[in-house]
Motif scaffolding. Structure first.
Motif, PDB file in Angstrom:
ATOM      1  N   GLY A 164       0.827  -1.220   0.000  1.00 32.19           N
ATOM      2  CA  GLY A 164       0.000   0.000   0.000  1.00 32.19           C
ATOM      3  C   GLY A 164       0.851   1.254   0.000  1.00 32.19           C
ATOM      4  O   GLY A 164       0.553   2.218  -0.716  1.00 32.19           O
ATOM      5  N   ILE A 165       1.899   1.257   0.818  1.00 31.49           N
ATOM      6  CA  ILE A 165       2.772   2.429   0.884  1.00 31.49           C
ATOM      7  C   ILE A 165       3.454   2.655  -0.456  1.00 31.49           C
ATOM      8  O   ILE A 165       3.534   3.787  -0.958  1.00 31.49           O
ATOM      9  N   VAL A 166       3.950   1.554  -1.074  1.00 33.23           N
ATOM     10  CA  VAL A 166       4.627   1.677  -2.379  1.00 33.23           C
ATOM     11  C   VAL A 166       3.653   2.196  -3.425  1.00 33.23           C
ATOM     12  O   VAL A 166       3.989   3.071  -4.243  1.00 33.23           O
ATOM     13  N   ALA A 167       2.421   1.646  -3.384  1.00 34.06           N
ATOM     14  CA  ALA A 167       1.419   2.084  -4.367  1.00 34.06           C
ATOM     15  C   ALA A 167       1.100   3.563  -4.175  1.00 34.06           C
ATOM     16  O   ALA A 167       0.945   4.314  -5.147  1.00 34.06           O
ATOM     17  N   ALA A 168       0.998   4.018  -2.897  1.00 39.16           N
ATOM     18  CA  ALA A 168       0.718   5.429  -2.633  1.00 39.16           C
ATOM     19  C   ALA A 168       1.853   6.308  -3.130  1.00 39.16           C
ATOM     20  O   ALA A 168       1.619   7.380  -3.717  1.00 39.16           O
ATOM     21  N   ILE A 169       3.105   5.840  -2.911  1.00 37.85           N
ATOM     22  CA  ILE A 169       4.258   6.626  -3.380  1.00 37.85           C
ATOM     23  C   ILE A 169       4.249   6.715  -4.889  1.00 37.85           C
ATOM     24  O   ILE A 169       4.488   7.782  -5.479  1.00 37.85           O
ATOM     25  N   VAL A 170       3.967   5.581  -5.562  1.00 38.98           N
ATOM     26  CA  VAL A 170       3.932   5.579  -7.027  1.00 38.98           C
ATOM     27  C   VAL A 170       2.835   6.510  -7.530  1.00 38.98           C
ATOM     28  O   VAL A 170       3.028   7.284  -8.481  1.00 38.98           O
ATOM     29  N   LEU A 171       1.655   6.445  -6.858  1.00 38.58           N
ATOM     30  CA  LEU A 171       0.537   7.297  -7.269  1.00 38.58           C
ATOM     31  C   LEU A 171       0.883   8.767  -7.086  1.00 38.58           C
ATOM     32  O   LEU A 171       0.611   9.597  -7.980  1.00 38.58           O
ATOM     33  N   LEU A 172       1.513   9.092  -5.953  1.00 37.02           N
ATOM     34  CA  LEU A 172       1.923  10.473  -5.742  1.00 37.02           C
ATOM     35  C   LEU A 172       2.949  10.911  -6.770  1.00 37.02           C
ATOM     36  O   LEU A 172       2.920  12.053  -7.238  1.00 37.02           O
ATOM     37  N   GLY A 173       3.880  10.027  -7.135  1.00 43.37           N
ATOM     38  CA  GLY A 173       4.873  10.361  -8.160  1.00 43.37           C
ATOM     39  C   GLY A 173       4.227  10.606  -9.512  1.00 43.37           C
ATOM     40  O   GLY A 173       4.607  11.538 -10.246  1.00 43.37           O
ATOM     41  N   ILE A 174       3.202   9.769  -9.847  1.00 45.34           N
ATOM     42  CA  ILE A 174       2.509   9.957 -11.125  1.00 45.34           C
ATOM     43  C   ILE A 174       1.789  11.288 -11.145  1.00 45.34           C
ATOM     44  O   ILE A 174       1.824  12.038 -12.129  1.00 45.34           O
ATOM     45  N   ILE A 175       1.120  11.595 -10.001  1.00 45.23           N
ATOM     46  CA  ILE A 175       0.390  12.862  -9.919  1.00 45.23           C
ATOM     47  C   ILE A 175       1.356  14.030 -10.005  1.00 45.23           C
ATOM     48  O   ILE A 175       1.088  15.029 -10.698  1.00 45.23           O
ATOM     49  N   ALA A 176       2.491  13.944  -9.298  1.00 47.76           N
ATOM     50  CA  ALA A 176       3.466  15.032  -9.330  1.00 47.76           C
ATOM     51  C   ALA A 176       4.045  15.209 -10.727  1.00 47.76           C
ATOM     52  O   ALA A 176       4.252  16.342 -11.181  1.00 47.76           O
ATOM     53  N   SER A 177       4.317  14.093 -11.437  1.00 47.87           N
ATOM     54  CA  SER A 177       4.886  14.209 -12.789  1.00 47.87           C
ATOM     55  C   SER A 177       3.866  14.738 -13.784  1.00 47.87           C
ATOM     56  O   SER A 177       4.230  15.351 -14.783  1.00 47.87           O
ATOM     57  N   GLY A 178       2.565  14.552 -13.494  1.00 43.35           N
ATOM     58  CA  GLY A 178       1.539  15.029 -14.422  1.00 43.35           C
ATOM     59  C   GLY A 178       0.930  16.356 -14.030  1.00 43.35           C
ATOM     60  O   GLY A 178      -0.006  16.825 -14.700  1.00 43.35           O
ATOM     61  N   TYR A 179       1.432  16.993 -12.968  1.00 39.96           N
ATOM     62  CA  TYR A 179       0.879  18.267 -12.538  1.00 39.96           C
ATOM     63  C   TYR A 179       1.299  19.371 -13.504  1.00 39.96           C
ATOM     64  O   TYR A 179       2.476  19.530 -13.828  1.00 39.96           O
ATOM     65  N   VAL A 180       0.337  20.126 -14.009  1.00 42.34           N
ATOM     66  CA  VAL A 180       0.601  21.218 -14.955  1.00 42.34           C
ATOM     67  C   VAL A 180      -0.143  22.452 -14.464  1.00 42.34           C
ATOM     68  O   VAL A 180      -1.191  22.363 -13.830  1.00 42.34           O
ATOM     69  N   LYS A 181       0.409  23.648 -14.819  1.00 40.30           N
ATOM     70  CA  LYS A 181      -0.173  24.917 -14.424  1.00 40.30           C
ATOM     71  C   LYS A 181      -0.044  25.868 -15.594  1.00 40.30           C
ATOM     72  O   LYS A 181       1.058  26.210 -16.010  1.00 40.30           O
ATOM     73  N   ALA A 182      -1.196  26.302 -16.125  1.00 40.74           N
ATOM     74  CA  ALA A 182      -1.208  27.136 -17.326  1.00 40.74           C
ATOM     75  C   ALA A 182      -1.160  28.600 -16.953  1.00 40.74           C
ATOM     76  O   ALA A 182      -1.895  29.040 -16.067  1.00 40.74           O
ATOM     77  N   PRO A 183      -0.312  29.408 -17.648  1.00 39.72           N
ATOM     78  CA  PRO A 183      -0.289  30.854 -17.428  1.00 39.72           C
ATOM     79  C   PRO A 183      -1.508  31.501 -18.088  1.00 39.72           C
ATOM     80  O   PRO A 183      -2.176  30.893 -18.919  1.00 39.72           O
ATOM     81  N   PRO A 184      -1.800  32.780 -17.775  1.00 37.41           N
ATOM     82  CA  PRO A 184      -2.985  33.430 -18.349  1.00 37.41           C
ATOM     83  C   PRO A 184      -2.904  33.641 -19.858  1.00 37.41           C
ATOM     84  O   PRO A 184      -3.953  33.787 -20.502  1.00 37.41           O
ATOM     85  N   ASP A 185      -1.692  33.704 -20.444  1.00 36.00           N
ATOM     86  CA  ASP A 185      -1.579  33.986 -21.880  1.00 36.00           C
ATOM     87  C   ASP A 185      -1.382  32.725 -22.698  1.00 36.00           C
ATOM     88  O   ASP A 185      -1.033  32.800 -23.880  1.00 36.00           O
ATOM     89  N   THR A 186      -1.592  31.542 -22.114  1.00 34.83           N
ATOM     90  CA  THR A 186      -1.401  30.279 -22.836  1.00 34.83           C
ATOM     91  C   THR A 186      -2.518  29.316 -22.449  1.00 34.83           C
ATOM     92  O   THR A 186      -2.878  29.212 -21.264  1.00 34.83           O
ATOM     93  N   ALA A 187      -3.036  28.628 -23.431  1.00 33.84           N
ATOM     94  CA  ALA A 187      -4.072  27.628 -23.205  1.00 33.84           C
ATOM     95  C   ALA A 187      -3.434  26.243 -23.257  1.00 33.84           C
ATOM     96  O   ALA A 187      -2.798  25.890 -24.250  1.00 33.84           O
ATOM     97  N   PHE A 188      -3.570  25.453 -22.146  1.00 35.64           N
ATOM     98  CA  PHE A 188      -3.105  24.074 -22.103  1.00 35.64           C
ATOM     99  C   PHE A 188      -4.285  23.181 -22.469  1.00 35.64           C
ATOM    100  O   PHE A 188      -5.337  23.217 -21.814  1.00 35.64           O
ATOM    101  N   ILE A 189      -4.087  22.363 -23.502  1.00 30.37           N
ATOM    102  CA  ILE A 189      -5.148  21.485 -23.988  1.00 30.37           C
ATOM    103  C   ILE A 189      -4.746  20.049 -23.685  1.00 30.37           C
ATOM    104  O   ILE A 189      -3.740  19.552 -24.206  1.00 30.37           O
ATOM    105  N   ILE A 190      -5.520  19.412 -22.769  1.00 25.07           N
ATOM    106  CA  ILE A 190      -5.267  18.025 -22.385  1.00 25.07           C
ATOM    107  C   ILE A 190      -6.217  17.136 -23.185  1.00 25.07           C
ATOM    108  O   ILE A 190      -7.426  17.357 -23.189  1.00 25.07           O
ATOM    109  N   SER A 191      -5.666  16.124 -23.830  1.00 23.63           N
ATOM    110  CA  SER A 191      -6.483  15.206 -24.630  1.00 23.63           C
ATOM    111  C   SER A 191      -6.058  13.785 -24.310  1.00 23.63           C
ATOM    112  O   SER A 191      -4.992  13.534 -23.755  1.00 23.63           O
ATOM    113  N   GLY A 192      -6.918  12.820 -24.657  1.00 21.83           N
ATOM    114  CA  GLY A 192      -6.668  11.410 -24.353  1.00 21.83           C
ATOM    115  C   GLY A 192      -7.894  10.844 -23.669  1.00 21.83           C
ATOM    116  O   GLY A 192      -8.966  10.731 -24.275  1.00 21.83           O
TER     117      GLY A 192
END
Length: 512
Positions: A13-41
């Motif tokens: 469980g701990i390993v799975a939580a760490i992996v999940l947190l790592g996936i979330i951290a690697s996929g975290y994105v933040k768009a500035p006001p002058d750019t549109a981030f388009i997520i698809s999939g």
């Protein structure tokens, strides 16, 4: 090793939580006001000025710039106007990718991952085509004189085409109009001539107006001078009249002032006298007030003296009353103690009386019970006697009735003779010739008894005369009188009748 095996689930469980947190951290994105981030999939999402999470390997991220794109729009060749004059137009335009969701979606489909130069080139071609169209619809003079109208028409005409691509027109400014035949310059020369002509005409009009104005000014100046002299004469005349009026008024005022002075002098004298009188009155009033104050002070002093004396007397009476109250309280306490003792003694006496009465009540109850028992025994005896008597009545019938009648004969005789006992004095006036009046009165009782015997014989069939004489020799031998059913006791009853009669006669001697 055993610890790892025992806690294998926790470790996983701990390993799975760490992996999940790592996936979330690697996929975290933040768009500035002058750019549109388009997520698809797995999802299709557009982010502007916000943050989100992109699922690695399953979703992709594309960027679309929302910055202004400056474009220099020029007609590549001469364009004929509505009045068939070939011109070229130079304009500065700013466009950008729209922030509206629908247009942003169209822009993503048309310009995703494309450089800004590509977007500017496409927009320039659209704007140039619309600008050519508007040039062909307007006259040259109209375009040159009203550039803003031309720019608005081009903008309104191009906006639908650019909106279909996901672009917005931010600004549209016309820089210059040029032609190869110098028509625009000629329009300027013509305008200059017209301006000069209008200027000359305006100058002549101005000079004429100046001359007219000058003559009018001279006339007005002469009229003003004449009017001024007339006004001066009028004013001088009015001045003399006013001087005379003023002198008359001055003399009048002087006379009035002299009279007023005398009047004022007399009024001042009267005022002084009134003031002096008022001063005397005020002085007298002050004296009266002073005397009143002195009287009040004396009254207050007397009041204070009397009050002190009254307070002293009241204190003395209060002390005396308190002493009397203390004595009365002590006396009341003594009386209360005596009353309590007397009450206790009375209570003890009452207890003793109660005990004595209880004993008396017990004795009375016992006496009552004995008397009740005696009465009960007497009642039982009387009941037995009555029962025996009733049995005798049933056996003897007429003889019993005769016995009862014989027993009441003495009382009957006594009742008959009772009126005679009330006679104090008798006066006899006459008689029947055979007997005296005394004999008649004395024989009243036997006569009544005889009639009573006869009445009983007729009503109930009992001959008391025969019953009384039943035991005589004459009744038994000569008349053979016999009362059937009578025993020895019956004979005794017959004898009782005779004795009853004798008793009646003895009790009422006056009835003889």
């Amino acid at each position: 090793m055993d610890f790892l095996l025992e806690n294998l689930g926790l470790v996983i469980g701990i390993v799975a939580a760490i992996v999940l947190l790592g996936i979330i951290a690697s996929g975290y994105v933040k768009a500035p006001p002058d750019t549109a981030f388009i997520i698809s999939g797995l999802r299709k999402k557009t982010i502007i000025g916000k943050s989100s999470v992109k699922i690695p390997f399953l979703e992709r991220l594309d960027r679309l710039s929302l910055k202004l794109i400056p474009i220099d729009v020029k007609t590549s060749s001469a364009v004929p106007t509505a009045d068939y004059i070939n011109i070229q137009v130079d304009a500065a335009v700013n466009v950008k990718i729209s922030s509206e969701q629908e247009r942003l979606k169209l822009a993503a489909e048309n310009f995703l991952n494309q450089p800004t130069e590509y977007i500017a080139r496409v927009a320039r071609e659209v704007l140039e085509g619309n600008m050519r169209e508007i040039v062909g619809r307007m006259r040259l003079e109209e375009m040159v004189s009203d550039r803003q109208k031309f720019a608005n028409l081009v903008k309104e005409n191009a906006e639908p085409d650019l909106a279909a691509m996901g672009l917005d027109i931010v600004s549209f400014n016309v820089q210059n109009f040029t032609d190869s035949n110098g028509v625009i310059d000629d329009l300027g020369i013509d305008n200059i001539s017209q301006i000069k002509k209008k200027a000359a005409i305006a100058k002549a009009e101005a000079e004429k107006e100046i001359a007219v104005a000058k003559a009018d000014a001279d006339r007005q100046a002469n009229d003003a001078r004449i009017n001024a002299e007339r006004e001066i004469a009028i004013k001088n005349n009015e001045l003399e009249i006013q001087k005379a009026d003023l002198k008359t008024k001055s003399d009048t005022k002087k006379a009035e002032a002299d009279a007023a002075y005398e009047i004022q002098k007399e009024e001042q004298r009267k005022s002084i006298e009134v003031t002096a009188a008022e001063a005397n009155i005020a002085r007298e009033e002050k004296n009266i007030l002073l005397k009143q104050k002195e009287a009040e002070v004396m009254e207050q002093a007397l009041d204070a003296q009397i009050r002190k004396k009254a307070e002293a007397e009241r204190f003395a009476r209060q002390q005396k009353a308190e002493a009397e109250l203390f004595e009365r309280q002590k006396e009341a306490e003594a009386r209360k103690f005596q009353i309590q003792k007397e009450a206790e003694a009375q209570k003890a006496q009452a207890e003793a009386d109660r005990y004595s009465k209880e004993q008396d009540a017990i004795g009375i109850r016992q006496v009552g019970e004995a008397e009740a028992e005696a009465i009960r025994a007497k009642g039982l005896a009387e009941a037995e006697a009555m029962e025996k008597k009733a049995e005798a009545y049933q056996k003897y019938n007429n003889a019993a009735m005769a016995e009862m009648l014989i027993q009441v004969l003495p009382e009957v005789a006594a009742r008959i003779a009772e009126p005679l006992t009330q006679i104090d004095k008798i006066t006899i006036i006459g008689g029947d010739g055979n007997a005296s009046g005394i004999d008649a009165v004395a024989g009243n009782v036997p006569a009544v008894m005889t009639r009573l015997f006869e009445t009983m014989k007729e009503t109930v069939g009992i001959d008391l005369n025969e019953i009384v004489k039943a035991d005589t020799y004459d009744a038994k031998v000569t008349r053979n009188v016999n009362l059937s059913g009578l025993k020895q006791s019956d004979s005794e009853a017959a004898l009782t009748i005779g004795s009853g009669m004798e008793a009646a006669v003895q009790e009422n001697p006056q009835a003889e």
